[in-house]
Design a protein around this motif. Structure first.
Motif, PDB file in Angstrom:
ATOM      1  N   PRO A  59     -12.547  -9.591  -6.821  1.00 51.05           N
ATOM      2  CA  PRO A  59     -11.128  -9.929  -6.763  1.00 51.05           C
ATOM      3  C   PRO A  59     -10.848 -11.016  -5.733  1.00 51.05           C
ATOM      4  O   PRO A  59     -11.590 -11.171  -4.771  1.00 51.05           O
ATOM      5  CB  PRO A  59     -10.476  -8.612  -6.346  1.00 51.05           C
ATOM      6  N   CYS A  72      -7.301  -2.368   2.052  1.00 48.19           N
ATOM      7  CA  CYS A  72      -7.855  -3.693   1.813  1.00 48.19           C
ATOM      8  C   CYS A  72      -7.258  -4.656   2.833  1.00 48.19           C
ATOM      9  O   CYS A  72      -6.098  -4.501   3.222  1.00 48.19           O
ATOM     10  CB  CYS A  72      -7.511  -4.138   0.392  1.00 48.19           C
ATOM     11  N   LYS A  90      -3.595   1.172  -1.353  1.00 45.11           N
ATOM     12  CA  LYS A  90      -3.361   1.674  -2.704  1.00 45.11           C
ATOM     13  C   LYS A  90      -4.183   2.940  -2.866  1.00 45.11           C
ATOM     14  O   LYS A  90      -5.407   2.908  -2.793  1.00 45.11           O
ATOM     15  CB  LYS A  90      -3.758   0.656  -3.758  1.00 45.11           C
ATOM     16  N   THR A 107     -12.490  -4.116   1.050  1.00 41.54           N
ATOM     17  CA  THR A 107     -11.827  -2.852   0.728  1.00 41.54           C
ATOM     18  C   THR A 107     -12.712  -1.685   1.142  1.00 41.54           C
ATOM     19  O   THR A 107     -13.923  -1.727   0.936  1.00 41.54           O
ATOM     20  CB  THR A 107     -11.553  -2.767  -0.789  1.00 41.54           C
ATOM     21  N   TYR A 113      -3.384  -4.042   3.111  1.00 42.60           N
ATOM     22  CA  TYR A 113      -2.778  -3.443   1.921  1.00 42.60           C
ATOM     23  C   TYR A 113      -3.338  -2.044   1.735  1.00 42.60           C
ATOM     24  O   TYR A 113      -4.451  -1.740   2.160  1.00 42.60           O
ATOM     25  CB  TYR A 113      -3.116  -4.262   0.676  1.00 42.60           C
ATOM     26  N   ARG A 126      -7.712 -11.220  -4.338  1.00 43.03           N
ATOM     27  CA  ARG A 126      -6.642 -10.730  -3.491  1.00 43.03           C
ATOM     28  C   ARG A 126      -6.655  -9.210  -3.512  1.00 43.03           C
ATOM     29  O   ARG A 126      -7.284  -8.591  -4.369  1.00 43.03           O
ATOM     30  CB  ARG A 126      -5.285 -11.257  -3.935  1.00 43.03           C
ATOM     31  N   CYS A 127      -5.960  -8.612  -2.562  1.00 46.14           N
ATOM     32  CA  CYS A 127      -5.918  -7.152  -2.463  1.00 46.14           C
ATOM     33  C   CYS A 127      -4.902  -6.573  -3.440  1.00 46.14           C
ATOM     34  O   CYS A 127      -3.879  -7.181  -3.718  1.00 46.14           O
ATOM     35  CB  CYS A 127      -5.538  -6.737  -1.043  1.00 46.14           C
ATOM     36  N   GLU A 128      -5.207  -5.379  -3.905  1.00 42.80           N
ATOM     37  CA  GLU A 128      -4.261  -4.644  -4.742  1.00 42.80           C
ATOM     38  C   GLU A 128      -3.488  -3.672  -3.856  1.00 42.80           C
ATOM     39  O   GLU A 128      -3.923  -3.329  -2.768  1.00 42.80           O
ATOM     40  CB  GLU A 128      -5.005  -3.866  -5.828  1.00 42.80           C
ATOM     41  N   GLY A 129      -2.353  -3.237  -4.345  1.00 43.49           N
ATOM     42  CA  GLY A 129      -1.557  -2.271  -3.608  1.00 43.49           C
ATOM     43  C   GLY A 129      -0.385  -2.915  -2.909  1.00 43.49           C
ATOM     44  O   GLY A 129      -0.049  -4.068  -3.138  1.00 43.49           O
ATOM     45  N   ARG A 130       0.216  -2.145  -2.008  1.00 41.09           N
ATOM     46  CA  ARG A 130       1.379  -2.660  -1.288  1.00 41.09           C
ATOM     47  C   ARG A 130       0.959  -3.093   0.112  1.00 41.09           C
ATOM     48  O   ARG A 130       0.083  -2.492   0.731  1.00 41.09           O
ATOM     49  CB  ARG A 130       2.489  -1.625  -1.225  1.00 41.09           C
TER      50      ARG A 130
END
Length: 129
Positions: A35, A63, A58, A103, A56, A37-41
């Motif tokens: 990836p 991450c 999730k 991550t 971030y 970029r990081c996933e999540g908020r």
């Protein structure tokens, strides 16, 4: 049909089958690329003199990515995330824009994040506890 025509058709069919088999192998490998970029908020942002560290979350995963304040030229950059009682996951090298993402599975444990761009850095104690 003569034998030459049959051989040509067999050669064309064999080439098509080989090409389609290679595509079937190559496409899934691209689909699982790392990836960018990081996933999540986004849960934290830490600015420092030469860059910014974004964190971030999730699910049980944390991450982090370090971005250069002045991207363009390659410089030493690093990002690191360490879950409590676990080994840190680090990405470091000479990059022009960002280091990471990295991550870790933290579950409900605290994490320690670090970021560095050139001579500036940030290191936060145990967060997200």
């Amino acid at each position: 049909m003569d034998k030459g025509g049959i051989r040509r058709r067999l050669a064309v069919c064999l080439a098509l089958v080989t090409a389609s088999g290679l595509l079937a192998i190559a496409v899934p490998a691209q689909a699982h690329a790392a990836p960018t970029r990081c996933e999540g908020r986004k849960v934290r942002t830490y600015s420092f003199s030469t860059g910014t560290l974004h964190v971030y979350k999730k699910g049980g995963y944390v991450c982090a990515v370090t971005y250069a304040k002045n991207p363009g030229r390659k410089q030493r950059m690093m990002v690191s995330v360490r879950a409590y009682r676990a080994t840190a996951v680090t990405d470091e090298g000479r990059y022009s824009r960002r280091a990471g993402p990295v991550t870790v599975h933290a579950g409900h444990r605290c994490v320690w994040v670090k970021g560095q761009v050139g001579g500036g850095s940030v290191s936060k104690g145990w967060i997200l506890c």
